[in-house]
Design a protein around this motif. Sequence first.
Motif, PDB file in Angstrom:
ATOM      1  N   LEU A  57       0.821  -1.210   0.000  1.00 37.10           N
ATOM      2  CA  LEU A  57       0.000   0.000   0.000  1.00 37.10           C
ATOM      3  C   LEU A  57       0.855   1.259   0.000  1.00 37.10           C
ATOM      4  O   LEU A  57       0.463   2.290  -0.567  1.00 37.10           O
ATOM      5  N   MET A  58       2.035   1.181   0.624  1.00 35.60           N
ATOM      6  CA  MET A  58       2.952   2.325   0.552  1.00 35.60           C
ATOM      7  C   MET A  58       3.374   2.586  -0.889  1.00 35.60           C
ATOM      8  O   MET A  58       3.455   3.745  -1.338  1.00 35.60           O
ATOM      9  N   SER A  59       3.605   1.489  -1.623  1.00 37.07           N
ATOM     10  CA  SER A  59       3.960   1.639  -3.039  1.00 37.07           C
ATOM     11  C   SER A  59       2.819   2.271  -3.822  1.00 37.07           C
ATOM     12  O   SER A  59       3.035   3.107  -4.713  1.00 37.07           O
ATOM     13  N   VAL A  60       1.587   1.879  -3.470  1.00 42.44           N
ATOM     14  CA  VAL A  60       0.417   2.453  -4.142  1.00 42.44           C
ATOM     15  C   VAL A  60       0.336   3.956  -3.870  1.00 42.44           C
ATOM     16  O   VAL A  60       0.100   4.760  -4.788  1.00 42.44           O
ATOM     17  N   MET A  61       0.534   4.330  -2.626  1.00 43.99           N
ATOM     18  CA  MET A  61       0.431   5.746  -2.262  1.00 43.99           C
ATOM     19  C   MET A  61       1.500   6.584  -2.955  1.00 43.99           C
ATOM     20  O   MET A  61       1.270   7.760  -3.278  1.00 43.99           O
ATOM     21  N   GLN A  62       2.655   5.976  -3.206  1.00 45.55           N
ATOM     22  CA  GLN A  62       3.732   6.712  -3.862  1.00 45.55           C
ATOM     23  C   GLN A  62       3.497   6.870  -5.364  1.00 45.55           C
ATOM     24  O   GLN A  62       4.194   7.643  -6.022  1.00 45.55           O
ATOM     25  N   ASN A  63       2.548   6.107  -5.882  1.00 45.52           N
ATOM     26  CA  ASN A  63       2.305   6.141  -7.330  1.00 45.52           C
ATOM     27  C   ASN A  63       0.869   6.534  -7.656  1.00 45.52           C
ATOM     28  O   ASN A  63       0.302   6.078  -8.652  1.00 45.52           O
ATOM     29  N   LEU A  64       0.275   7.350  -6.820  1.00 48.23           N
ATOM     30  CA  LEU A  64      -1.107   7.767  -7.063  1.00 48.23           C
ATOM     31  C   LEU A  64      -1.249   8.531  -8.382  1.00 48.23           C
ATOM     32  O   LEU A  64      -2.310   8.533  -9.008  1.00 48.23           O
ATOM     33  N   ALA A  65      -0.177   9.195  -8.800  1.00 46.30           N
ATOM     34  CA  ALA A  65      -0.237   9.971 -10.037  1.00 46.30           C
ATOM     35  C   ALA A  65      -0.209   9.080 -11.275  1.00 46.30           C
ATOM     36  O   ALA A  65      -0.483   9.547 -12.385  1.00 46.30           O
ATOM     37  N   ASP A  66       0.146   7.787 -11.095  1.00 45.91           N
ATOM     38  CA  ASP A  66       0.237   6.859 -12.226  1.00 45.91           C
ATOM     39  C   ASP A  66      -0.767   5.725 -12.019  1.00 45.91           C
ATOM     40  O   ASP A  66      -0.458   4.714 -11.378  1.00 45.91           O
ATOM     41  N   PRO A  67      -1.980   5.875 -12.555  1.00 48.25           N
ATOM     42  CA  PRO A  67      -3.031   4.867 -12.344  1.00 48.25           C
ATOM     43  C   PRO A  67      -2.638   3.462 -12.799  1.00 48.25           C
ATOM     44  O   PRO A  67      -3.140   2.477 -12.268  1.00 48.25           O
ATOM     45  N   SER A  68      -1.722   3.347 -13.754  1.00 51.94           N
ATOM     46  CA  SER A  68      -1.334   2.028 -14.257  1.00 51.94           C
ATOM     47  C   SER A  68      -0.612   1.193 -13.207  1.00 51.94           C
ATOM     48  O   SER A  68      -0.517  -0.037 -13.329  1.00 51.94           O
ATOM     49  N   LYS A  69      -0.059   1.845 -12.188  1.00 50.43           N
ATOM     50  CA  LYS A  69       0.679   1.129 -11.148  1.00 50.43           C
ATOM     51  C   LYS A  69      -0.154   0.844  -9.904  1.00 50.43           C
ATOM     52  O   LYS A  69       0.305   0.161  -8.997  1.00 50.43           O
ATOM     53  N   LEU A  70      -1.387   1.375  -9.882  1.00 54.03           N
ATOM     54  CA  LEU A  70      -2.207   1.199  -8.693  1.00 54.03           C
ATOM     55  C   LEU A  70      -2.696  -0.238  -8.548  1.00 54.03           C
ATOM     56  O   LEU A  70      -2.646  -0.826  -7.464  1.00 54.03           O
ATOM     57  N   GLY A  71      -3.165  -0.815  -9.648  1.00 54.34           N
ATOM     58  CA  GLY A  71      -3.686  -2.190  -9.610  1.00 54.34           C
ATOM     59  C   GLY A  71      -2.654  -3.197  -9.139  1.00 54.34           C
ATOM     60  O   GLY A  71      -2.905  -3.949  -8.182  1.00 54.34           O
ATOM     61  N   PRO A  72      -1.479  -3.258  -9.766  1.00 52.46           N
ATOM     62  CA  PRO A  72      -0.442  -4.214  -9.319  1.00 52.46           C
ATOM     63  C   PRO A  72      -0.026  -4.003  -7.872  1.00 52.46           C
ATOM     64  O   PRO A  72       0.233  -4.970  -7.153  1.00 52.46           O
ATOM     65  N   GLY A  73       0.030  -2.741  -7.437  1.00 51.97           N
ATOM     66  CA  GLY A  73       0.437  -2.467  -6.061  1.00 51.97           C
ATOM     67  C   GLY A  73      -0.577  -2.984  -5.056  1.00 51.97           C
ATOM     68  O   GLY A  73      -0.216  -3.604  -4.048  1.00 51.97           O
ATOM     69  N   ILE A  74      -1.857  -2.752  -5.330  1.00 45.18           N
ATOM     70  CA  ILE A  74      -2.913  -3.237  -4.430  1.00 45.18           C
ATOM     71  C   ILE A  74      -2.949  -4.764  -4.439  1.00 45.18           C
ATOM     72  O   ILE A  74      -3.116  -5.421  -3.408  1.00 45.18           O
ATOM     73  N   SER A  75      -2.787  -5.343  -5.632  1.00 46.47           N
ATOM     74  CA  SER A  75      -2.768  -6.804  -5.754  1.00 46.47           C
ATOM     75  C   SER A  75      -1.635  -7.417  -4.933  1.00 46.47           C
ATOM     76  O   SER A  75      -1.826  -8.416  -4.222  1.00 46.47           O
ATOM     77  N   ALA A  76      -0.454  -6.814  -5.025  1.00 44.59           N
ATOM     78  CA  ALA A  76       0.693  -7.325  -4.265  1.00 44.59           C
ATOM     79  C   ALA A  76       0.436  -7.257  -2.768  1.00 44.59           C
ATOM     80  O   ALA A  76       0.848  -8.146  -2.012  1.00 44.59           O
ATOM     81  N   ALA A  77      -0.266  -6.207  -2.337  1.00 46.73           N
ATOM     82  CA  ALA A  77      -0.581  -6.068  -0.910  1.00 46.73           C
ATOM     83  C   ALA A  77      -1.477  -7.202  -0.446  1.00 46.73           C
ATOM     84  O   ALA A  77      -1.245  -7.810   0.609  1.00 46.73           O
ATOM     85  N   PHE A  78      -2.497  -7.521  -1.249  1.00 48.78           N
ATOM     86  CA  PHE A  78      -3.408  -8.605  -0.869  1.00 48.78           C
ATOM     87  C   PHE A  78      -2.726  -9.971  -0.951  1.00 48.78           C
ATOM     88  O   PHE A  78      -2.980 -10.851  -0.136  1.00 48.78           O
ATOM     89  N   VAL A  79      -1.853 -10.158  -1.918  1.00 46.94           N
ATOM     90  CA  VAL A  79      -1.146 -11.430  -2.056  1.00 46.94           C
ATOM     91  C   VAL A  79      -0.260 -11.691  -0.845  1.00 46.94           C
ATOM     92  O   VAL A  79      -0.166 -12.817  -0.355  1.00 46.94           O
ATOM     93  N   ALA A  80       0.398 -10.650  -0.354  1.00 52.08           N
ATOM     94  CA  ALA A  80       1.236 -10.805   0.839  1.00 52.08           C
ATOM     95  C   ALA A  80       0.396 -11.263   2.030  1.00 52.08           C
ATOM     96  O   ALA A  80       0.815 -12.121   2.812  1.00 52.08           O
ATOM     97  N   THR A  81      -0.799 -10.708   2.165  1.00 55.17           N
ATOM     98  CA  THR A  81      -1.695 -11.121   3.246  1.00 55.17           C
ATOM     99  C   THR A  81      -2.090 -12.581   3.098  1.00 55.17           C
ATOM    100  O   THR A  81      -2.122 -13.346   4.074  1.00 55.17           O
ATOM    101  N   ILE A  82      -2.385 -12.989   1.861  1.00 55.68           N
ATOM    102  CA  ILE A  82      -2.739 -14.381   1.603  1.00 55.68           C
ATOM    103  C   ILE A  82      -1.581 -15.308   1.945  1.00 55.68           C
ATOM    104  O   ILE A  82      -1.771 -16.349   2.590  1.00 55.68           O
TER     105      ILE A  82
END
Length: 246
Positions: free
Chosen positions: A165-190
């Motif tokens: 999620l920190m990676s997502v917050m750092q890339n808010l200006a680039d929507p193309s990076k938001l999806g992979p960042g959120i996905s990686a966050a959930f995968v780590a939890t899994i």
Amino acid sequence: MDVLSIIGFLLASIALIGGSMAKGSGLVALLDSAAFLIVIFGTAAAGLVHTPMSTMKHALGIFVWVFVPPRIEAEAMVEKLLQWSQVARRQGLLGLEAQVEDETDPFIQKALQLLVDGGEPDVIQDIMEVELDTREEKDLNAARVFESFGIYAPTLGIIGAVMGLMSVMQNLADPSKLGPGISAAFVATIYGIASANLFFLPVAGKLKSVIKDQTRMHALIVEGVVSIARGENPRNIETKLRGFLA
């Protein structure tokens, strides 16, 4: 071979992979090198810091018990002890001397050797109970290694999620990076929750069950050998030992 452990791990794999595919994510969605690095390596690091070297080696050594637990056939052991009691009554304790070399289990061999050497019943019991308690504690400490992994893994999963999620917050200006960042966050939890609840904690639980069975069988052996040393009647010995099998 413990069939239930094999079936359990297969069902766990099917639950994760099948569930991901059923949700439309696919197998690729579960693959994330960053999440794997944080959760699995982090969990291993925490376990290594937490555990003494000798205990870690023993834990890795007894892991195979999850699939191939050591077995002492209860009925066969009772019959063997009854045979020893009959030999001792007919030939004396020295008549069991030839049996010592035939035993491959160090615990049984030690108990029988103490019996042949003519040790007092109370002395034999004290020595073998110390051996039994020490062995049980050593094995339980090894099982707790996997239990500790099961405690650390979910926490490392949360750390991985926060870092994603920190990676997502750092890339808010680039929507193309938001999806992979959120996905990686959930995968780590899994990774953290799944590894703990589908692997580490079940492994610890199975090992503790195996250790409990071993301890019960070794207690049966100690009771049988001590009863022979006391010169008890084989019928009474059999009645006493079968109480362990109820």
